[in-house]
Design a protein around this motif. Structure first.
Motif, PDB file in Angstrom:
ATOM      1  N   LEU A   1       3.053   1.024  10.318  1.00  0.00           N
ATOM      2  CA  LEU A   1       2.287  -0.005   9.619  1.00  0.00           C
ATOM      3  C   LEU A   1       2.202  -1.277  10.456  1.00  0.00           C
ATOM      4  N   PRO A   2       1.078  -1.956  10.467  1.00  0.00           N
ATOM      5  CA  PRO A   2       0.972  -3.242  11.154  1.00  0.00           C
ATOM      6  C   PRO A   2       1.953  -4.249  10.552  1.00  0.00           C
ATOM      7  N   VAL A   3       2.382  -5.207  11.360  1.00  0.00           N
ATOM      8  CA  VAL A   3       3.363  -6.198  10.909  1.00  0.00           C
ATOM      9  C   VAL A   3       2.861  -6.948   9.679  1.00  0.00           C
ATOM     10  N   THR A   4       1.581  -7.232   9.635  1.00  0.00           N
ATOM     11  CA  THR A   4       1.022  -7.937   8.472  1.00  0.00           C
ATOM     12  C   THR A   4       1.240  -7.141   7.191  1.00  0.00           C
ATOM     13  N   GLU A   5       0.969  -5.844   7.249  1.00  0.00           N
ATOM     14  CA  GLU A   5       1.147  -5.002   6.065  1.00  0.00           C
ATOM     15  C   GLU A   5       2.623  -4.850   5.715  1.00  0.00           C
ATOM     16  N   VAL A   6       3.489  -4.805   6.723  1.00  0.00           N
ATOM     17  CA  VAL A   6       4.928  -4.722   6.478  1.00  0.00           C
ATOM     18  C   VAL A   6       5.407  -5.962   5.724  1.00  0.00           C
ATOM     19  N   ALA A   7       4.965  -7.129   6.177  1.00  0.00           N
ATOM     20  CA  ALA A   7       5.373  -8.378   5.536  1.00  0.00           C
ATOM     21  C   ALA A   7       4.945  -8.406   4.067  1.00  0.00           C
ATOM     22  N   LEU A   8       3.725  -8.011   3.796  1.00  0.00           N
ATOM     23  CA  LEU A   8       3.226  -8.033   2.421  1.00  0.00           C
ATOM     24  C   LEU A   8       3.919  -6.979   1.569  1.00  0.00           C
ATOM     25  N   ALA A   9       4.134  -5.791   2.123  1.00  0.00           N
ATOM     26  CA  ALA A   9       4.782  -4.715   1.374  1.00  0.00           C
ATOM     27  C   ALA A   9       6.220  -5.074   1.030  1.00  0.00           C
ATOM     28  N   ALA A  10       6.863  -5.857   1.888  1.00  0.00           N
ATOM     29  CA  ALA A  10       8.255  -6.242   1.648  1.00  0.00           C
ATOM     30  C   ALA A  10       8.370  -7.437   0.703  1.00  0.00           C
TER      31      ALA A  10
END
Length: 214
Positions: A150-159
């Protein structure tokens, strides 16, 4: 989730402390219910009735044992009330209870003041609820970075982070690493699946579990 009566009887005969507070055993011939660690003589299997709680045993017409004192079972004694509250708060945080709501809203949901919630949680976990929530978010992000593409942006939002900038800053502060340094898989926006490693604590009949899921 209820456990098998035969398992309960095995735990009773072994006086297995791991099951203390997980179930109660009632003896038909005496009308008394006990903890599985009760020092009294082990009753015959056909005289035993098993209940998931003291309340269920009493609703069945049984009275508490005077030797093992069911009211002192782990998780049931009054001294455990603060621990139960702290664990309930942790469970709500793990579910995202502080992602979009303030701590006061979580306290109101649980019927306590936010001051009492903070004090109780700190005594049990050694940190504030907000610090605990941050750690849980970071650990989830670390797992997503390590195990997925997953892109870092999506990781940040998912977390549960509100912004990538905040995520990057906190990640560098806590772990002394850039998020991208944990990447094991190439970044892709067109993944069909996410693969994770599952950890478990033995003993566990892993082949039987896989067969059941299959």
């Amino acid at each position: 989730m209820w456990i098998n009566d035969d398992v309960c009887y095995q735990a009773l005969t072994a006086r297995d402390a791991r099951f203390d507070g997980q179930f109660f055993v009632a003896v038909v011939t005496t009308g008394v219910y006990c903890r599985p660690v009760c020092p009294a003589r082990i009753p015959r299997r056909d005289n035993c009735r098993f209940f998931p709680s003291a309340a269920a045993a009493e609703a069945g017409g049984y009275r508490p044992c005077l030797r093992c004192r069911p009211e002192l079972a782990p998780g049931h004694a009054s001294v455990d009330a603060r621990r139960r509250l702290a664990r309930a708060v942790a469970a709500r945080i793990d579910e995202g209870g502080l992602t979009d709501n303030p701590l006061a809203a979580l306290a109101a949901e649980l019927g306590v003041s936010d001051r009492h919630l903070r004090r109780t949680f700190g005594d049990e976990f050694g940190v504030s609820p907000v610090a605990y929530a941050q750690t849980q978010r970071l650990l989830l992000a670390k797992r997503l970075l390590t195990d997925t593409g997953l892109p870092v942006t999506e990781v940040a939002l998912a977390a549960g982070f509100g912004s990538v900038r905040r995520f990057n800053a906190l990640f560098r502060q806590r772990y002394r690493l850039q998020p991208s340094q944990l990447r094991r898989l190439p970044t892709s926006r067109h993944q069909d699946s996410l693969d994770f490693q599952l950890a478990y604590r033995p003993p566990l009949d892993w082949p039987r579990l896989l067969a059941f899921l299959g």
